[in-house]
Scaffold this motif. Structure first.
Motif, PDB file in Angstrom:
ATOM      1  N   THR A   1       0.843  -1.192   0.000  1.00  0.00           N
ATOM      2  CA  THR A   1       0.000   0.000   0.000  1.00  0.00           C
ATOM      3  C   THR A   1       0.879   1.243   0.000  1.00  0.00           C
ATOM      4  OG1 THR A   1      -1.712  -1.160   1.229  1.00  0.00           O
ATOM      5  CG2 THR A   1      -1.786   1.243   1.295  1.00  0.00           C
ATOM      6  N   ALA A   2       0.553   2.177  -0.880  1.00  0.00           N
ATOM      7  CA  ALA A   2       1.318   3.421  -0.955  1.00  0.00           C
ATOM      8  C   ALA A   2       1.199   4.168   0.360  1.00  0.00           C
ATOM      9  CB  ALA A   2       0.791   4.277  -2.104  1.00  0.00           C
ATOM     10  N   GLY A   3       2.050   5.088   0.550  1.00  0.00           N
ATOM     11  CA  GLY A   3       1.862   5.877   1.751  1.00  0.00           C
ATOM     12  C   GLY A   3       3.080   6.644   2.107  1.00  0.00           C
ATOM     13  N   ASN A   4       2.785   7.249   3.172  1.00  0.00           N
ATOM     14  CA  ASN A   4       3.546   7.187   4.390  1.00  0.00           C
ATOM     15  C   ASN A   4       2.621   6.428   5.317  1.00  0.00           C
ATOM     16  OD1 ASN A   4       5.631   8.728   3.467  1.00  0.00           O
ATOM     17  ND2 ASN A   4       4.788  10.625   4.219  1.00  0.00           N
ATOM     18  N   TRP A   5       3.146   5.466   5.985  1.00  0.00           N
ATOM     19  CA  TRP A   5       2.372   4.782   6.997  1.00  0.00           C
ATOM     20  C   TRP A   5       2.658   5.432   8.329  1.00  0.00           C
ATOM     21  CZ3 TRP A   5       3.767  -0.960   5.583  1.00  0.00           C
ATOM     22  CH2 TRP A   5       3.202  -1.276   4.342  1.00  0.00           C
TER      23      TRP A   5
ATOM     24  N   GLY B   1      -0.064   4.614  14.558  1.00  0.00           N
ATOM     25  CA  GLY B   1      -1.157   5.316  15.201  1.00  0.00           C
ATOM     26  C   GLY B   1      -1.776   4.491  16.302  1.00  0.00           C
ATOM     27  N   ASP B   2      -2.137   5.118  17.364  1.00  0.00           N
ATOM     28  CA  ASP B   2      -2.844   4.453  18.457  1.00  0.00           C
ATOM     29  C   ASP B   2      -2.134   3.204  18.952  1.00  0.00           C
ATOM     30  OD1 ASP B   2      -4.898   5.834  19.517  1.00  0.00           O
ATOM     31  OD2 ASP B   2      -6.487   4.660  18.579  1.00  0.00           O
ATOM     32  N   GLY B   3      -0.871   3.337  19.324  1.00  0.00           N
ATOM     33  CA  GLY B   3      -0.162   2.229  19.949  1.00  0.00           C
ATOM     34  C   GLY B   3       0.385   1.221  18.992  1.00  0.00           C
ATOM     35  N   CYS B   4      -0.288   0.116  18.826  1.00  0.00           N
ATOM     36  CA  CYS B   4       0.256  -1.009  18.064  1.00  0.00           C
ATOM     37  C   CYS B   4      -0.391  -1.192  16.704  1.00  0.00           C
ATOM     38  CB  CYS B   4       0.145  -2.288  18.893  1.00  0.00           C
ATOM     39  SG  CYS B   4       1.145  -2.201  20.376  1.00  0.00           S
ATOM     40  N   TYR B   5      -0.990  -0.146  16.171  1.00  0.00           N
ATOM     41  CA  TYR B   5      -1.597  -0.200  14.847  1.00  0.00           C
ATOM     42  C   TYR B   5      -0.772   0.618  13.869  1.00  0.00           C
ATOM     43  CZ  TYR B   5      -5.726  -1.991  17.187  1.00  0.00           C
ATOM     44  OH  TYR B   5      -6.590  -2.758  17.927  1.00  0.00           O
TER      45      TYR B   5
ATOM     46  N   VAL C   1      -5.100   8.402   4.820  1.00  0.00           N
ATOM     47  CA  VAL C   1      -6.493   8.457   5.278  1.00  0.00           C
ATOM     48  C   VAL C   1      -6.586   8.513   6.802  1.00  0.00           C
ATOM     49  CG1 VAL C   1      -7.464   7.351   3.239  1.00  0.00           C
ATOM     50  CG2 VAL C   1      -6.709   5.939   5.123  1.00  0.00           C
ATOM     51  N   TRP C   2      -5.511   8.901   7.449  1.00  0.00           N
ATOM     52  CA  TRP C   2      -5.478   8.962   8.910  1.00  0.00           C
ATOM     53  C   TRP C   2      -6.601   9.826   9.470  1.00  0.00           C
ATOM     54  CZ3 TRP C   2      -4.130   6.884  13.230  1.00  0.00           C
ATOM     55  CH2 TRP C   2      -4.020   7.636  14.381  1.00  0.00           C
ATOM     56  N   GLU C   3      -6.851  10.964   8.834  1.00  0.00           N
ATOM     57  CA  GLU C   3      -7.858  11.893   9.345  1.00  0.00           C
ATOM     58  C   GLU C   3      -9.261  11.277   9.344  1.00  0.00           C
ATOM     59  OE1 GLU C   3      -5.646  12.779   6.872  1.00  0.00           O
ATOM     60  OE2 GLU C   3      -4.319  13.831   8.240  1.00  0.00           O
ATOM     61  N   THR C   4      -9.500  10.339   8.474  1.00  0.00           N
ATOM     62  CA  THR C   4     -10.831   9.742   8.383  1.00  0.00           C
ATOM     63  C   THR C   4     -10.921   8.403   9.116  1.00  0.00           C
ATOM     64  OG1 THR C   4     -10.284   8.642   6.299  1.00  0.00           O
ATOM     65  CG2 THR C   4     -11.260  10.851   6.158  1.00  0.00           C
ATOM     66  N   GLY C   5      -9.949   8.130   9.955  1.00  0.00           N
ATOM     67  CA  GLY C   5      -9.971   6.883  10.712  1.00  0.00           C
ATOM     68  C   GLY C   5      -8.898   5.918  10.278  1.00  0.00           C
ATOM     69  N   GLY C   6      -8.459   6.030   9.053  1.00  0.00           N
ATOM     70  CA  GLY C   6      -7.338   5.244   8.570  1.00  0.00           C
ATOM     71  C   GLY C   6      -7.638   3.784   8.299  1.00  0.00           C
ATOM     72  N   ASP C   7      -6.996   3.268   7.285  1.00  0.00           N
ATOM     73  CA  ASP C   7      -7.022   1.837   7.019  1.00  0.00           C
ATOM     74  C   ASP C   7      -5.898   1.206   7.818  1.00  0.00           C
ATOM     75  OD1 ASP C   7      -9.108   2.012   5.212  1.00  0.00           O
ATOM     76  OD2 ASP C   7      -7.783   2.257   3.491  1.00  0.00           O
ATOM     77  N   ILE C   8      -6.188   0.112   8.493  1.00  0.00           N
ATOM     78  CA  ILE C   8      -5.155  -0.572   9.264  1.00  0.00           C
ATOM     79  C   ILE C   8      -4.305  -1.386   8.305  1.00  0.00           C
ATOM     80  CG2 ILE C   8      -4.685  -2.318  11.016  1.00  0.00           C
ATOM     81  CD1 ILE C   8      -7.228  -1.409  12.447  1.00  0.00           C
ATOM     82  N   ILE C   9      -3.001  -1.130   8.311  1.00  0.00           N
ATOM     83  CA  ILE C   9      -2.046  -1.860   7.492  1.00  0.00           C
ATOM     84  C   ILE C   9      -1.552  -3.081   8.266  1.00  0.00           C
ATOM     85  CG2 ILE C   9       0.223  -1.734   6.356  1.00  0.00           C
ATOM     86  CD1 ILE C   9      -1.911   0.033   5.024  1.00  0.00           C
ATOM     87  N   ALA C  10      -1.293  -2.890   9.565  1.00  0.00           N
ATOM     88  CA  ALA C  10      -0.784  -3.974  10.401  1.00  0.00           C
ATOM     89  C   ALA C  10      -1.152  -3.704  11.851  1.00  0.00           C
ATOM     90  CB  ALA C  10       0.727  -4.090  10.261  1.00  0.00           C
ATOM     91  N   GLU C  11      -1.188  -4.766  12.608  1.00  0.00           N
ATOM     92  CA  GLU C  11      -1.426  -4.683  14.044  1.00  0.00           C
ATOM     93  C   GLU C  11      -0.415  -5.604  14.710  1.00  0.00           C
ATOM     94  OE1 GLU C  11      -4.970  -5.683  17.247  1.00  0.00           O
ATOM     95  OE2 GLU C  11      -5.330  -5.967  15.117  1.00  0.00           O
ATOM     96  N   CYS C  12       0.193  -5.151  15.781  1.00  0.00           N
ATOM     97  CA  CYS C  12       1.160  -5.992  16.469  1.00  0.00           C
ATOM     98  C   CYS C  12       1.045  -5.843  17.974  1.00  0.00           C
ATOM     99  CB  CYS C  12       2.579  -5.722  16.015  1.00  0.00           C
ATOM    100  SG  CYS C  12       2.929  -4.148  15.339  1.00  0.00           S
ATOM    101  N   GLU C  13       1.805  -6.637  18.660  1.00  0.00           N
ATOM    102  CA  GLU C  13       1.760  -6.670  20.125  1.00  0.00           C
ATOM    103  C   GLU C  13       2.565  -5.544  20.766  1.00  0.00           C
ATOM    104  OE1 GLU C  13       0.081  -8.916  22.158  1.00  0.00           O
ATOM    105  OE2 GLU C  13      -0.867  -9.603  20.308  1.00  0.00           O
TER     106      GLU C  13
END
Length: 86
Positions: free
Chosen positions: A20-24, A27-31, A37-49
């Protein structure tokens, strides 16, 4: 550490180009979120511990292409230098 092959570099490049293009953003800890699209809630690219893993993943979208470009620049210099020594 083993030398990286041309095939491995190309495989890394293809994976980076397909991501996915970006800058990633971390956001919000481990996401890891798509920065576009951060301002609109953002698409989650990855989630980790761990937050530091999310930070690493978030920077990979920019870091990997920069590292590939630097490897190519250095290899081109090595090849040019090698031509001049024979």
């Amino acid at each position: 550490m083993e030398k990286i092959t041309t095939e491995e570099l190309e495989a890394i490049r293809k994976r980076a180009e397909k991501a996915t293009a970006g800058n990633w953003l971390n956001g919000d800890g481990c996401y890891v979120l798509d920065g576009e699209v951060w301002e609109t809630g953002g698409d989650i690219i990855a989630e980790c511990e761990r937050e530091y893993d999310a930070e690493f993943i978030a920077h990979a979208r920019i870091d990997i292409p920069k590292l590939l470009a630097e490897v190519e620049r250095l290899l081109a210099g090595i090849y040019r230098a090698a031509k001049h020594t024979y």
